[in-house]
Design a protein around this motif. Sequence first.
Motif, PDB file in Angstrom:
ATOM      1  N   ALA A  59      -4.807 -13.757  -5.152  1.00 13.21           N
ATOM      2  CA  ALA A  59      -5.185 -12.761  -4.416  1.00 13.21           C
ATOM      3  C   ALA A  59      -4.356 -12.396  -3.137  1.00 13.21           C
ATOM      4  CB  ALA A  59      -6.739 -12.987  -3.947  1.00 13.21           C
ATOM      5  N   ARG A  60      -3.904 -13.341  -2.521  1.00 11.60           N
ATOM      6  CA  ARG A  60      -2.948 -13.298  -1.351  1.00 11.60           C
ATOM      7  C   ARG A  60      -1.653 -12.576  -1.766  1.00 11.60           C
ATOM      8  NH1 ARG A  60      -4.342 -18.707   2.315  1.00 11.60           N
ATOM      9  NH2 ARG A  60      -6.422 -17.995   2.882  1.00 11.60           N
ATOM     10  N   ASN A  61      -1.156 -13.202  -2.795  1.00 13.53           N
ATOM     11  CA  ASN A  61      -0.087 -12.631  -3.367  1.00 13.53           C
ATOM     12  C   ASN A  61       0.006 -11.165  -3.618  1.00 13.53           C
ATOM     13  OD1 ASN A  61       1.486 -15.003  -2.835  1.00 13.53           O
ATOM     14  ND2 ASN A  61       1.297 -15.588  -4.967  1.00 13.53           N
ATOM     15  N   GLU A  62      -1.215 -10.915  -4.465  1.00 15.08           N
ATOM     16  CA  GLU A  62      -1.280  -9.321  -4.645  1.00 15.08           C
ATOM     17  C   GLU A  62      -1.642  -8.503  -3.656  1.00 15.08           C
ATOM     18  OE1 GLU A  62      -4.644  -8.985  -7.563  1.00 15.08           O
ATOM     19  OE2 GLU A  62      -3.718 -10.679  -8.728  1.00 15.08           O
ATOM     20  N   MET A  63      -2.216  -9.048  -2.674  1.00 18.58           N
ATOM     21  CA  MET A  63      -2.201  -8.219  -1.234  1.00 18.58           C
ATOM     22  C   MET A  63      -0.927  -8.034  -0.648  1.00 18.58           C
ATOM     23  SD  MET A  63      -4.674  -8.969   1.800  1.00 18.58           S
ATOM     24  CE  MET A  63      -3.500 -10.192   2.728  1.00 18.58           C
ATOM     25  N   LEU A  64      -0.255  -9.178  -0.507  1.00 16.46           N
ATOM     26  CA  LEU A  64       0.976  -8.934   0.106  1.00 16.46           C
ATOM     27  C   LEU A  64       2.130  -8.180  -0.595  1.00 16.46           C
ATOM     28  CD1 LEU A  64       1.455 -12.468   1.256  1.00 16.46           C
ATOM     29  CD2 LEU A  64       1.116 -10.597   2.829  1.00 16.46           C
ATOM     30  N   THR A  65       1.795  -8.078  -1.978  1.00 16.12           N
ATOM     31  CA  THR A  65       2.765  -7.143  -2.788  1.00 16.12           C
ATOM     32  C   THR A  65       2.400  -5.623  -2.546  1.00 16.12           C
ATOM     33  OG1 THR A  65       3.001  -8.891  -4.526  1.00 16.12           O
ATOM     34  CG2 THR A  65       3.549  -6.641  -5.117  1.00 16.12           C
ATOM     35  N   ARG A  66       1.099  -5.340  -2.535  1.00 17.46           N
ATOM     36  CA  ARG A  66       0.438  -4.212  -2.047  1.00 17.46           C
ATOM     37  C   ARG A  66       1.208  -3.900  -1.019  1.00 17.46           C
ATOM     38  NH1 ARG A  66      -4.083  -5.889  -4.913  1.00 17.46           N
ATOM     39  NH2 ARG A  66      -5.053  -6.098  -2.780  1.00 17.46           N
ATOM     40  N   GLU A  67       0.911  -4.449   0.020  1.00 17.92           N
ATOM     41  CA  GLU A  67       1.379  -4.038   1.479  1.00 17.92           C
ATOM     42  C   GLU A  67       3.014  -3.854   1.506  1.00 17.92           C
ATOM     43  OE1 GLU A  67       0.183  -7.097   4.366  1.00 17.92           O
ATOM     44  OE2 GLU A  67      -1.934  -6.636   3.883  1.00 17.92           O
ATOM     45  N   LEU A  68       3.817  -4.617   1.050  1.00 18.21           N
ATOM     46  CA  LEU A  68       4.916  -4.617   0.780  1.00 18.21           C
ATOM     47  C   LEU A  68       5.486  -3.318   0.279  1.00 18.21           C
ATOM     48  CD1 LEU A  68       7.998  -5.613   1.348  1.00 18.21           C
ATOM     49  CD2 LEU A  68       7.760  -6.652  -0.784  1.00 18.21           C
ATOM     50  N   ASP A  69       4.848  -2.739  -1.218  1.00 17.17           N
ATOM     51  CA  ASP A  69       4.992  -1.559  -1.598  1.00 17.17           C
ATOM     52  C   ASP A  69       4.745  -0.429  -0.641  1.00 17.17           C
ATOM     53  OD1 ASP A  69       6.049  -3.066  -3.809  1.00 17.17           O
ATOM     54  OD2 ASP A  69       3.986  -2.994  -5.069  1.00 17.17           O
ATOM     55  N   GLU A  70       3.486  -0.574   0.076  1.00 20.29           N
ATOM     56  CA  GLU A  70       3.228   0.536   0.818  1.00 20.29           C
ATOM     57  C   GLU A  70       4.199   0.873   2.018  1.00 20.29           C
ATOM     58  OE1 GLU A  70       0.740   2.895   0.928  1.00 20.29           O
ATOM     59  OE2 GLU A  70       0.471   2.179  -1.267  1.00 20.29           O
ATOM     60  N   SER A  71       4.708  -0.501   2.469  1.00 20.16           N
ATOM     61  CA  SER A  71       5.758  -0.269   3.682  1.00 20.16           C
ATOM     62  C   SER A  71       6.913   0.279   3.182  1.00 20.16           C
ATOM     63  CB  SER A  71       5.898  -1.485   4.283  1.00 20.16           C
ATOM     64  OG  SER A  71       6.446  -2.585   3.405  1.00 20.16           O
ATOM     65  N   LYS A  72       7.327  -0.095   1.982  1.00 18.70           N
ATOM     66  CA  LYS A  72       8.397   0.722   1.297  1.00 18.70           C
ATOM     67  C   LYS A  72       8.311   2.039   1.221  1.00 18.70           C
ATOM     68  CE  LYS A  72      10.305  -3.493  -1.276  1.00 18.70           C
ATOM     69  NZ  LYS A  72      10.495  -3.760  -2.612  1.00 18.70           N
ATOM     70  N   LYS A  73       7.232   2.532   0.894  1.00 16.32           N
ATOM     71  CA  LYS A  73       7.040   4.163   0.616  1.00 16.32           C
ATOM     72  C   LYS A  73       6.992   4.830   2.107  1.00 16.32           C
ATOM     73  CE  LYS A  73       3.918   3.559  -3.198  1.00 16.32           C
ATOM     74  NZ  LYS A  73       2.530   3.595  -3.802  1.00 16.32           N
ATOM     75  N   ASN A  74       6.495   4.042   3.052  1.00 21.57           N
ATOM     76  CA  ASN A  74       6.476   4.626   4.338  1.00 21.57           C
ATOM     77  C   ASN A  74       7.950   4.686   4.960  1.00 21.57           C
ATOM     78  OD1 ASN A  74       3.683   4.954   4.444  1.00 21.57           O
ATOM     79  ND2 ASN A  74       3.252   2.863   5.360  1.00 21.57           N
ATOM     80  N   VAL A  75       8.691   3.857   4.692  1.00 22.38           N
ATOM     81  CA  VAL A  75      10.035   3.785   5.280  1.00 22.38           C
ATOM     82  C   VAL A  75      10.930   4.937   4.354  1.00 22.38           C
ATOM     83  CG1 VAL A  75      12.257   2.594   5.344  1.00 22.38           C
ATOM     84  CG2 VAL A  75      10.126   1.305   5.910  1.00 22.38           C
ATOM     85  N   GLU A  76      10.616   5.033   3.119  1.00 23.08           N
ATOM     86  CA  GLU A  76      11.298   6.413   2.532  1.00 23.08           C
ATOM     87  C   GLU A  76      11.208   7.611   2.842  1.00 23.08           C
ATOM     88  OE1 GLU A  76      10.288   4.963  -1.740  1.00 23.08           O
ATOM     89  OE2 GLU A  76      11.576   3.697  -1.633  1.00 23.08           O
TER      90      GLU A  76
END
Length: 67
Positions: free
Chosen positions: A50-67
Amino acid sequence: MSFCSKIQLVCPVDGCNTAVPYLEFDEHKKRCLELSMQKMTQISHDEISARNEMLTRELDESKKNVE
Protein backbone atom coordinates in the motif's frame (compact mmCIF):
# COMPACT_ATOMS: atom_id res chain seq x y z
CA MET A 1 -21.22 -35.63 20.32
CA SER A 2 -19.02 -38.56 21.39
CA PHE A 3 -18.18 -39.27 17.74
CA CYS A 4 -16.98 -35.67 17.26
CA SER A 5 -14.81 -35.88 20.35
CA LYS A 6 -12.87 -38.78 18.80
CA ILE A 7 -12.06 -36.97 15.54
CA GLN A 8 -8.61 -35.38 15.40
CA LEU A 9 -7.91 -32.52 13.00
CA VAL A 10 -4.38 -31.57 12.01
CA CYS A 11 -3.68 -27.87 11.88
CA PRO A 12 -2.97 -27.10 8.21
CA VAL A 13 -0.69 -24.15 8.98
CA ASP A 14 2.90 -24.72 7.83
CA GLY A 15 5.10 -25.17 10.85
CA CYS A 16 2.30 -26.17 13.24
CA ASN A 17 0.72 -29.46 12.13
CA THR A 18 -0.64 -30.03 15.66
CA ALA A 19 -3.31 -32.72 16.02
CA VAL A 20 -6.29 -31.23 17.84
CA PRO A 21 -9.62 -32.79 18.80
CA TYR A 22 -12.40 -31.55 16.52
CA LEU A 23 -14.27 -29.88 19.38
CA GLU A 24 -11.15 -27.88 20.34
CA PHE A 25 -10.09 -26.83 16.85
CA ASP A 26 -11.69 -23.36 16.97
CA GLU A 27 -9.83 -22.67 20.21
CA HIS A 28 -6.57 -23.90 18.65
CA LYS A 29 -6.99 -21.45 15.75
CA LYS A 30 -7.16 -18.61 18.28
CA ARG A 31 -3.96 -19.77 20.03
CA CYS A 32 -1.92 -21.09 17.06
CA LEU A 33 1.39 -19.20 17.06
CA GLU A 34 2.25 -20.15 13.49
CA LEU A 35 -1.11 -18.83 12.24
CA SER A 36 -0.57 -15.60 14.19
CA MET A 37 2.87 -15.19 12.61
CA GLN A 38 1.46 -15.75 9.12
CA LYS A 39 -1.21 -13.11 9.73
CA MET A 40 1.38 -10.61 10.99
CA THR A 41 3.62 -11.28 7.98
CA GLN A 42 0.68 -10.81 5.60
CA ILE A 43 -0.25 -7.51 7.24
CA SER A 44 3.34 -6.31 6.88
CA HIS A 45 3.41 -7.23 3.20
CA ASP A 46 0.05 -5.54 2.62
CA GLU A 47 1.23 -2.36 4.37
CA ILE A 48 4.42 -2.25 2.29
CA SER A 49 2.46 -2.75 -0.93
CA ALA A 50 0.00 0.00 0.00
CA ARG A 51 2.83 2.42 0.82
CA ASN A 52 4.61 1.63 -2.43
CA GLU A 53 1.43 2.29 -4.39
CA MET A 54 0.87 5.58 -2.57
CA LEU A 55 4.46 6.73 -3.20
CA THR A 56 4.20 5.77 -6.87
CA ARG A 57 0.99 7.81 -7.24
CA GLU A 58 2.59 10.78 -5.47
CA LEU A 59 5.64 10.55 -7.72
CA ASP A 60 3.46 10.40 -10.84
CA GLU A 61 1.48 13.44 -9.64
CA SER A 62 4.62 15.44 -8.91
CA LYS A 63 5.98 14.60 -12.38
CA LYS A 64 2.74 15.93 -13.93
CA ASN A 65 3.02 19.14 -11.92
CA VAL A 66 6.62 19.71 -13.09
CA GLU A 67 5.74 19.25 -16.76
